[in-house]
Design a protein around this motif. Sequence first.
Motif, PDB file in Angstrom:
ATOM      1  N   UNK A 120     -19.468  -0.072  15.242  1.00 23.85           N
ATOM      2  CA  UNK A 120     -19.844   1.209  15.835  1.00 23.85           C
ATOM      3  C   UNK A 120     -21.315   1.257  16.220  1.00 23.85           C
ATOM      4  N   UNK A 121     -22.164   0.492  15.540  1.00 23.57           N
ATOM      5  CA  UNK A 121     -23.587   0.520  15.840  1.00 23.57           C
ATOM      6  C   UNK A 121     -24.269  -0.762  15.413  1.00 23.57           C
ATOM      7  N   UNK A 122     -25.348  -1.111  16.121  1.00 28.95           N
ATOM      8  CA  UNK A 122     -26.087  -2.337  15.836  1.00 28.95           C
ATOM      9  C   UNK A 122     -27.561  -2.098  16.136  1.00 28.95           C
ATOM     10  N   UNK A 123     -28.437  -2.512  15.217  1.00 25.33           N
ATOM     11  CA  UNK A 123     -29.869  -2.363  15.418  1.00 25.33           C
ATOM     12  C   UNK A 123     -30.556  -3.636  14.945  1.00 25.33           C
ATOM     13  N   UNK A 124     -31.508  -4.131  15.748  1.00 24.34           N
ATOM     14  CA  UNK A 124     -32.254  -5.334  15.409  1.00 24.34           C
ATOM     15  C   UNK A 124     -33.741  -5.073  15.592  1.00 24.34           C
ATOM     16  N   UNK A 167     -23.120  -1.146  11.633  1.00 21.97           N
ATOM     17  CA  UNK A 167     -22.194  -0.153  11.085  1.00 21.97           C
ATOM     18  C   UNK A 167     -20.851  -0.368  11.769  1.00 21.97           C
ATOM     19  N   UNK A 168     -19.790  -0.223  11.010  1.00 16.92           N
ATOM     20  CA  UNK A 168     -18.469  -0.404  11.585  1.00 16.92           C
ATOM     21  C   UNK A 168     -17.403   0.220  10.718  1.00 16.92           C
ATOM     22  N   UNK A 169     -16.172  -0.265  10.873  1.00 24.00           N
ATOM     23  CA  UNK A 169     -15.036   0.283  10.122  1.00 24.00           C
ATOM     24  C   UNK A 169     -14.064  -0.826   9.749  1.00 24.00           C
ATOM     25  N   UNK A 170     -13.405  -0.626   8.608  1.00 23.75           N
ATOM     26  CA  UNK A 170     -12.346  -1.520   8.140  1.00 23.75           C
ATOM     27  C   UNK A 170     -11.047  -0.719   8.105  1.00 23.75           C
ATOM     28  N   UNK A 171      -9.879  -1.386   8.120  1.00 23.67           N
ATOM     29  CA  UNK A 171      -8.608  -0.667   8.258  1.00 23.67           C
ATOM     30  C   UNK A 171      -8.097   0.040   7.003  1.00 23.67           C
ATOM     31  N   UNK A 224     -23.546  -3.454   6.938  1.00 22.76           N
ATOM     32  CA  UNK A 224     -24.072  -4.740   6.510  1.00 22.76           C
ATOM     33  C   UNK A 224     -25.433  -4.948   7.153  1.00 22.76           C
ATOM     34  N   UNK A 225     -26.252  -5.766   6.508  1.00 23.14           N
ATOM     35  CA  UNK A 225     -27.571  -6.093   7.042  1.00 23.14           C
ATOM     36  C   UNK A 225     -27.895  -7.539   6.701  1.00 23.14           C
ATOM     37  N   UNK A 226     -28.740  -8.150   7.524  1.00 20.00           N
ATOM     38  CA  UNK A 226     -29.198  -9.508   7.290  1.00 20.00           C
ATOM     39  C   UNK A 226     -30.633  -9.611   7.778  1.00 20.00           C
ATOM     40  N   UNK A 281     -23.245  -8.805  17.829  1.00 15.61           N
ATOM     41  CA  UNK A 281     -22.379  -8.812  16.658  1.00 15.61           C
ATOM     42  C   UNK A 281     -20.928  -8.723  17.130  1.00 15.61           C
ATOM     43  N   UNK A 282     -20.061  -9.519  16.507  1.00 16.31           N
ATOM     44  CA  UNK A 282     -18.660  -9.635  16.923  1.00 16.31           C
ATOM     45  C   UNK A 282     -17.748  -9.180  15.779  1.00 16.31           C
ATOM     46  N   UNK A 283     -16.758  -8.315  16.105  1.00 18.84           N
ATOM     47  CA  UNK A 283     -15.757  -7.877  15.130  1.00 18.84           C
ATOM     48  C   UNK A 283     -14.376  -8.244  15.650  1.00 18.84           C
ATOM     49  N   UNK A 284     -13.335  -7.749  15.006  1.00 23.08           N
ATOM     50  CA  UNK A 284     -11.970  -8.058  15.439  1.00 23.08           C
ATOM     51  C   UNK A 284     -11.635  -7.395  16.773  1.00 23.08           C
ATOM     52  N   UNK A 285     -12.136  -6.182  17.010  1.00 25.56           N
ATOM     53  CA  UNK A 285     -11.746  -5.437  18.207  1.00 25.56           C
ATOM     54  C   UNK A 285     -12.811  -5.385  19.293  1.00 25.56           C
ATOM     55  N   UNK A 286     -14.085  -5.510  18.920  1.00 24.61           N
ATOM     56  CA  UNK A 286     -15.133  -5.366  19.926  1.00 24.61           C
ATOM     57  C   UNK A 286     -16.374  -6.147  19.535  1.00 24.61           C
ATOM     58  N   UNK A 287     -17.359  -6.083  20.396  1.00 24.70           N
ATOM     59  CA  UNK A 287     -18.658  -6.672  20.107  1.00 24.70           C
ATOM     60  C   UNK A 287     -19.727  -5.781  20.730  1.00 24.70           C
TER      61      UNK A 287
END
Length: 127
Positions: A32-36, A48-52, A99-101, A114-120
């Motif tokens: 849902x969101x990405x900041x670098x 930030x994202x979501x799990x099922x 998550x953060x790194x 950033x890549x997830x199952x449904x989007x990037x």
Amino acid sequence: MRGISLLMAVLLALPVPAFAAIGVEKPVSRIDGLMATEKGGRLTVQAKGAVPSGGWKHAALKPRKSAAPGDAHVLVLDFVAEPPQPSDAVIPGLLPVTAAITLKARKGTVSVRAVSAANEITTQILR
């Protein structure tokens, strides 16, 4: 000696839970969101994202080795987490996860994807 042999036989006969699935990471459902941001030679990425469902643990951003020629100036990360065990009772539905790194900044890197199952999502690095 006979007692040790008997103890070993009993221990070997006990049922052992399957631990093969523990630690297996899977992509989160969506981002849902990405900041670098880069400061002092360190690059910090937050997602930030979501799990099922409930029960997902250890969400993380994992660097990916990218072979695409257009990715020379892009840091590619997989957004992953450990799913719950099949026997776990969990709440169904999309639930938030973060998550953060922090990595050493590479010269020439201008954006992060950033890549997830449904989007990037791709974002520029704030300096």
